[in-house]
Scaffold this active site. Sequence first.
Site, PDB file in Angstrom:
ATOM      1  N   GLY A 134       0.823  -1.201   0.000  1.00 46.42           N
ATOM      2  CA  GLY A 134       0.000   0.000   0.000  1.00 46.42           C
ATOM      3  C   GLY A 134       0.855   1.248   0.000  1.00 46.42           C
TER       4      GLY A 134
ATOM      5  N   GLY B 109       0.628   5.736   0.976  1.00 45.33           N
ATOM      6  CA  GLY B 109      -0.118   6.852   1.536  1.00 45.33           C
ATOM      7  C   GLY B 109       0.773   8.058   1.663  1.00 45.33           C
TER       8      GLY B 109
ATOM      9  N   GLY C 213       4.202   7.360   3.290  1.00 52.89           N
ATOM     10  CA  GLY C 213       5.205   6.559   2.595  1.00 52.89           C
ATOM     11  C   GLY C 213       4.571   5.328   1.971  1.00 52.89           C
TER      12      GLY C 213
ATOM     13  CE  LYS D 180       4.757   3.606   8.954  1.00 50.01           C
ATOM     14  NZ  LYS D 180       3.630   4.113   9.751  1.00 50.01           N
TER      15      LYS D 180
ATOM     16  CG  ASP E 218      -4.142   9.340  13.371  1.00 48.37           C
ATOM     17  OD1 ASP E 218      -5.290   9.788  13.126  1.00 48.37           O
ATOM     18  OD2 ASP E 218      -3.305   9.114  12.483  1.00 48.37           O
TER      19      ASP E 218
END
Length: 606
Positions: free
Chosen positions: A302, A304, A307, A323, A420
């Site tokens: 994935g 975003g 990164g 990541k 978050d």
Amino acid sequence: MITFTSVFCLILAVSCAEIAAGEDECLQTSCSKNGPIIRFPFWLKDSQPSYCGYPGFDLSCTENQQTLLELPISVKLYVKEINYKSQVIHVYDPDRCLPRYLTILNLSSSSFQFNQNRRWEYTFFNCTPRNIYLGYNGYSIPCLGNSTYQIYLIYSSTYLGEMPFSSCTKMFDILSFPYDTVAQNNELLLNWSKPECANCEAQGKNCRLKSNSTSLKTECYPDFEENKGILLFTVVCVVLGGSLLLVIVVLVLYHVYRADKADKENQVKIEKFLEDYRALKPARYTYADIKRITNEFKDKLGQGGYGTVFKGKLSHDIIVAVKILNNSKGNGEEFINEVGTMGRIHHVNVVRLVGYCADGFRRALVYEFLPNESLEKFIFSTKGNKHVLGWEKLLNIALGVAKGIEYLHQGCEQRILHFDIKPHNILLDDNFNPKISDFGLAKLCSKDQSAVSMTACRGTMGYIAPEVFSRNFGNVSCKSDVYSFGMLLLEMVGGRKNIDLEVENTSQIYFPEWIYNHLEQGEELRICIVEKGDSEIAKKLAIVGIWCIQWHPVNRPSMKTVIQMLEGGDNLAIPPNPFSSTTAHRTRTIIHANQPEQKLPVISEV
């Protein structure tokens, strides 16, 4: 010839190394960089053999790297200084109350004697008045008293009839104790007469026990003899190394050494990883390691704003998610925040940080791999089948997330505020057990803080608590995470986002308010119900969600209470209406319109 010489040099090297190692064991040492030097007649019983020192001169190191001397009858004092020339050791009580040992301090069976020649006899009194003036006849001992009485000592030669001791009780007498120790109330000088090493120190030499003596006799020796094993090895090798044959032997040995070193380095890497993996501590990787783990970034999971995530392997059995962070934020604040925070966390409902990379400007985070990706994938389905997990599984997921947040708030040494919480940051393992991820915005604070300081807004639109935007609702605290969790619960119930930032028509009804209106009027929630009992689960999740998104933090439950509500029965009280006031409506409009990087005034720490 080559083989014989090689074997001979190896045997000689091993022998000389053993000699040198025996000498190294008794080299001077210390418990800390600024601590007193420890050498003969003293020895460090924690790390040196007893033959390195003289009987009765053993020292030890405390956990805080202080040098400890233990005198008879369990009197433990710290060593401040050792004067080997004058054979005096300076000790003190770490609790600054040396007089407490006066009744048990007996040096008759010790290797030391009191250094001061000036000694006195004292009498101790226990007095109820705490302010008695003794003049030059004695002292008060504050560390032996408390709020109701005080301990005083006077010289035994003092005439008691002149002293104000009408409310005092005599405790005991102390015979022949150094004056300075009592006066200074903490420090003591001791000296030793045996072994006699002062003459060696005067000659600039060291002192040691004679090697073949049974009567504890000592001898002086020059410093260079400590390294005689190493010097002997060097001399012999130089004598043998004048020929081409020695050059060949050295090359062969060097080749063996390099091969052995490479094998050991590889083994150390493997053992270090296994140790870190078992201890749940993040390991540090180089960028070359990251490329190897991800197979040159072959399998992309994935992407975003933060990164890109790639699938990787640490071994055949251990799969990870890597990541690779963008380089736009050069200060690396979020990277440092996430590594520092997640390195402290070990919980079944929190994603485990396996390792990280900080190789120049390249930064990456290595997590455990969770095959079912994020909760967002399942509750925001675009195919119409919004509750593919089933309501029972959704309840278990909500409970797991709540336990993870409660652990962050109460289970760690310092409270961790996530800031978050949202479906995208809730990952699911192969059994759909939830794990909280992405701690880039997290903040640490002590558990006794009722508020934290913030200079900028943290979080994602739609999940940010009102007090983050306006302090009129209260201080930013762990209740801000409770609000985000409530919004997550309502999205799980509705199978849709509570706030769609792409919708221009803000006059449409606010979805959490729509849920509350149905609960208040006793109407069924118009959602997908399949199994018997699903409606009760959906209602429970909705009620808990509305409790969590109360506008004022003081009206929201703690995460511990949230867990009890989720685990308890279905007869939960309907919460107050958080949308009734015009202030709430106006603030909700501001939250929708504001940008997440809005600067905020600093709240003072509590």
